[in-house]
Design a protein around this motif. Structure first.
Motif, PDB file in Angstrom:
ATOM      1  N   ILE A   1       0.858  -1.185   0.000  1.00  0.00           N
ATOM      2  CA  ILE A   1       0.000   0.000   0.000  1.00  0.00           C
ATOM      3  C   ILE A   1       0.897   1.239   0.000  1.00  0.00           C
ATOM      4  N   ALA A   2       0.646   2.123  -0.955  1.00  0.00           N
ATOM      5  CA  ALA A   2       1.518   3.283  -1.127  1.00  0.00           C
ATOM      6  C   ALA A   2       0.747   4.579  -0.972  1.00  0.00           C
ATOM      7  N   LYS A   3       1.478   5.636  -0.657  1.00  0.00           N
ATOM      8  CA  LYS A   3       0.913   6.976  -0.528  1.00  0.00           C
ATOM      9  C   LYS A   3       1.145   7.710  -1.836  1.00  0.00           C
ATOM     10  N   ASP A   4       0.065   8.261  -2.425  1.00  0.00           N
ATOM     11  CA  ASP A   4       0.230   8.946  -3.702  1.00  0.00           C
ATOM     12  C   ASP A   4       0.619  10.413  -3.499  1.00  0.00           C
ATOM     13  N   SER A   5       0.766  11.144  -4.584  1.00  0.00           N
ATOM     14  CA  SER A   5       1.251  12.527  -4.524  1.00  0.00           C
ATOM     15  C   SER A   5       0.294  13.460  -3.795  1.00  0.00           C
ATOM     16  N   SER A   6      -0.986  13.073  -3.678  1.00  0.00           N
ATOM     17  CA  SER A   6      -1.954  13.916  -2.986  1.00  0.00           C
ATOM     18  C   SER A   6      -2.114  13.532  -1.509  1.00  0.00           C
ATOM     19  N   GLY A   7      -1.325  12.544  -1.077  1.00  0.00           N
ATOM     20  CA  GLY A   7      -1.377  12.135   0.328  1.00  0.00           C
ATOM     21  C   GLY A   7      -2.425  11.073   0.618  1.00  0.00           C
ATOM     22  N   ARG A   8      -3.014  10.501  -0.421  1.00  0.00           N
ATOM     23  CA  ARG A   8      -3.992   9.431  -0.247  1.00  0.00           C
ATOM     24  C   ARG A   8      -3.311   8.082  -0.463  1.00  0.00           C
ATOM     25  N   TYR A   9      -4.011   7.006  -0.100  1.00  0.00           N
ATOM     26  CA  TYR A   9      -3.406   5.674  -0.098  1.00  0.00           C
ATOM     27  C   TYR A   9      -4.108   4.745  -1.095  1.00  0.00           C
ATOM     28  N   GLU A  10      -3.306   3.887  -1.729  1.00  0.00           N
ATOM     29  CA  GLU A  10      -3.797   2.961  -2.741  1.00  0.00           C
ATOM     30  C   GLU A  10      -2.791   1.815  -2.876  1.00  0.00           C
ATOM     31  N   LEU A  11      -3.173   0.767  -3.604  1.00  0.00           N
ATOM     32  CA  LEU A  11      -2.208  -0.283  -3.904  1.00  0.00           C
ATOM     33  C   LEU A  11      -1.157   0.266  -4.861  1.00  0.00           C
ATOM     34  N   ALA A  12       0.097  -0.070  -4.612  1.00  0.00           N
ATOM     35  CA  ALA A  12       1.181   0.393  -5.485  1.00  0.00           C
ATOM     36  C   ALA A  12       0.984  -0.113  -6.906  1.00  0.00           C
ATOM     37  N   THR A  13       0.329  -1.264  -7.053  1.00  0.00           N
ATOM     38  CA  THR A  13       0.112  -1.841  -8.380  1.00  0.00           C
ATOM     39  C   THR A  13      -0.903  -1.053  -9.204  1.00  0.00           C
ATOM     40  N   ARG A  14      -1.628  -0.144  -8.583  1.00  0.00           N
ATOM     41  CA  ARG A  14      -2.631   0.627  -9.329  1.00  0.00           C
ATOM     42  C   ARG A  14      -1.986   1.482 -10.416  1.00  0.00           C
ATOM     43  N   LYS A  15      -0.829   2.054 -10.121  1.00  0.00           N
ATOM     44  CA  LYS A  15      -0.181   2.943 -11.086  1.00  0.00           C
ATOM     45  C   LYS A  15       1.190   2.442 -11.538  1.00  0.00           C
ATOM     46  N   ARG A  16       1.687   1.390 -10.914  1.00  0.00           N
ATOM     47  CA  ARG A  16       3.024   0.903 -11.268  1.00  0.00           C
ATOM     48  C   ARG A  16       3.035   0.295 -12.668  1.00  0.00           C
ATOM     49  N   ALA A  17       4.018   0.655 -13.456  1.00  0.00           N
ATOM     50  CA  ALA A  17       4.154   0.105 -14.801  1.00  0.00           C
ATOM     51  C   ALA A  17       4.460  -1.385 -14.731  1.00  0.00           C
ATOM     52  N   ILE A  18       3.951  -2.133 -15.684  1.00  0.00           N
ATOM     53  CA  ILE A  18       4.174  -3.584 -15.726  1.00  0.00           C
ATOM     54  C   ILE A  18       5.669  -3.890 -15.743  1.00  0.00           C
ATOM     55  N   SER A  19       6.444  -3.087 -16.475  1.00  0.00           N
ATOM     56  CA  SER A  19       7.888  -3.329 -16.591  1.00  0.00           C
ATOM     57  C   SER A  19       8.621  -3.136 -15.268  1.00  0.00           C
ATOM     58  N   GLU A  20       8.013  -2.410 -14.321  1.00  0.00           N
ATOM     59  CA  GLU A  20       8.666  -2.150 -13.037  1.00  0.00           C
ATOM     60  C   GLU A  20       8.276  -3.156 -11.955  1.00  0.00           C
ATOM     61  N   GLN A  21       7.244  -3.942 -12.202  1.00  0.00           N
ATOM     62  CA  GLN A  21       6.714  -4.860 -11.199  1.00  0.00           C
ATOM     63  C   GLN A  21       7.513  -6.170 -11.155  1.00  0.00           C
ATOM     64  N   ILE A  22       7.704  -6.675  -9.951  1.00  0.00           N
ATOM     65  CA  ILE A  22       8.269  -8.019  -9.800  1.00  0.00           C
ATOM     66  C   ILE A  22       7.111  -9.015  -9.754  1.00  0.00           C
ATOM     67  N   PHE A  23       7.158 -10.004 -10.634  1.00  0.00           N
ATOM     68  CA  PHE A  23       6.180 -11.074 -10.670  1.00  0.00           C
ATOM     69  C   PHE A  23       6.844 -12.360 -10.187  1.00  0.00           C
ATOM     70  N   CYS A  24       6.109 -13.158  -9.443  1.00  0.00           N
ATOM     71  CA  CYS A  24       6.622 -14.441  -8.962  1.00  0.00           C
ATOM     72  C   CYS A  24       5.749 -15.539  -9.560  1.00  0.00           C
ATOM     73  N   VAL A  25       6.327 -16.301 -10.491  1.00  0.00           N
ATOM     74  CA  VAL A  25       5.591 -17.370 -11.171  1.00  0.00           C
ATOM     75  C   VAL A  25       5.812 -18.663 -10.397  1.00  0.00           C
ATOM     76  N   VAL A  26       4.719 -19.295  -9.978  1.00  0.00           N
ATOM     77  CA  VAL A  26       4.789 -20.370  -8.995  1.00  0.00           C
ATOM     78  C   VAL A  26       4.148 -21.655  -9.516  1.00  0.00           C
ATOM     79  N   ASP A  27       4.707 -22.781  -9.105  1.00  0.00           N
ATOM     80  CA  ASP A  27       4.062 -24.080  -9.330  1.00  0.00           C
ATOM     81  C   ASP A  27       4.348 -24.976  -8.133  1.00  0.00           C
ATOM     82  N   ILE A  28       3.387 -25.819  -7.793  1.00  0.00           N
ATOM     83  CA  ILE A  28       3.565 -26.760  -6.691  1.00  0.00           C
ATOM     84  C   ILE A  28       3.203 -28.167  -7.135  1.00  0.00           C
ATOM     85  N   GLU A  29       3.825 -29.151  -6.471  1.00  0.00           N
ATOM     86  CA  GLU A  29       3.406 -30.545  -6.593  1.00  0.00           C
ATOM     87  C   GLU A  29       2.882 -30.966  -5.220  1.00  0.00           C
ATOM     88  N   THR A  30       1.820 -31.756  -5.216  1.00  0.00           N
ATOM     89  CA  THR A  30       1.164 -32.123  -3.958  1.00  0.00           C
ATOM     90  C   THR A  30       0.841 -33.616  -3.933  1.00  0.00           C
TER      91      THR A  30
END
Length: 264
Positions: free
Chosen positions: A51-80
């Motif tokens: 959760i990040a603080k925007d330029s107006s001092g309000r709060y939102e998920l950082a992913t709302r405005k973060r560029a796809i190229s800047e985001q870390i994605f974790c690709v996962v698989d499990i065996e059970t």
């Protein structure tokens, strides 16, 4: 609690709140406050929500405005060893990527007293392979630290995400709150195909590796995910744009050619 949590996530993913509004809505979730101080944003990040603080001092998920190229994605698989209700995780594989580049990988067996024959036949994993494996709790703790607040990506994400989240809660940890993306959903909107199983998409994209092993399947899903990102419309710029696109954009399907009728 689940519906309240989904409502809360939807609000902060698509709009910003004052600090008082954020806390007020978080307080209605209930059980979350049993694990963290909801007024500490660092603790929210520990649950997977940045959760990040925007330029107006309000709060939102950082992913709302973060560029796809800047985001870390974790690709996962499990065996059970079986279903969420009756089985347990015996292997976790994951790949963290950013801007199309692999940052690092995670791979671990988790101890189980026995492995059903049908699982051994499917995966090649035997009880002998797990004799010296770390306890499940240790593997889950290590994986949770590795995942951090990355966007959780998987082929049929609801299975992997729910299984891991339920395992964590069974071990006394809070559930995962990370944003998540299903590569099946995303592929249905970017790759023409009759089917969207992992093996089918691997064949279409020319991915060649071992099937039904956690890290190997996570690597395959990473390649599918990267292909999908490269096929996105230009209008999809932020991470939340991507999540919405994967769920709501029109699906495409390969046209099936009808066989010509033989003239008798």
């Amino acid at each position: 609690m689940k519906q309240k949590l989904e409502n809360f996530l939807n609000i902060i993913a698509h709009s910003s709140l004052t600090w008082q509004e954020l806390i007020s809505k978080a307080e209605h979730i209930g059980e979350i406050s049993d694990f963290i101080n909801i007024r500490d944003l660092c603790e929210w990040q520990g649950l997977g929500l940045e959760i990040a603080k925007d330029s107006s001092g309000r709060y939102e998920l950082a992913t709302r405005k973060r560029a796809i190229s800047e985001q870390i994605f974790c690709v996962v698989d499990i065996e059970t060893t079986g279903s969420i209700k009756s089985g347990q995780i015996i292997e976790v594989g994951a790949v963290r990527i950013q801007n199309g580049k692999i940052l690092d990988t995670f791979e671990s067996f988790a101890f189980a007293a026995s492995v059903p024959d049908e699982i051994t036949e499917l995966t090649g994993i035997t009880s002998t392979d797990l004799v010296d494996a770390p306890p499940l709790a240790t593997v889950m703790e290590r994986f949770k630290i590795y995942l951090n607040s990355a966007v959780f990506v998987a082929h049929n994400v609801n299975f992997d995400f729910t299984f891991i989240s339920q395992t964590l809660t069974n071990l006394g940890y809070p559930e995962l709150l990370n944003r998540k993306i299903c590569t099946i959903d995303l592929a249905r909107r970017t790759i023409p195909s009759h089917r969207y199983g992992l093996e089918t998409l691997k064949q279409i994209l020319g991915v060649q590796n071992t099937h039904h092993r956690a890290l190997s399947d996570a690597i395959a899903a990473t390649q599918i995910f990267t292909h999908c990102l490269n096929a996105l419309p230009f209008s999809i710029q932020s991470v939340e744009d991507l999540i919405d696109f994967s769920k709501k954009a029109p699906m495409i399907r390969q046209k099936i050619k009808e066989p010509h009728l033989l003239v008798q």
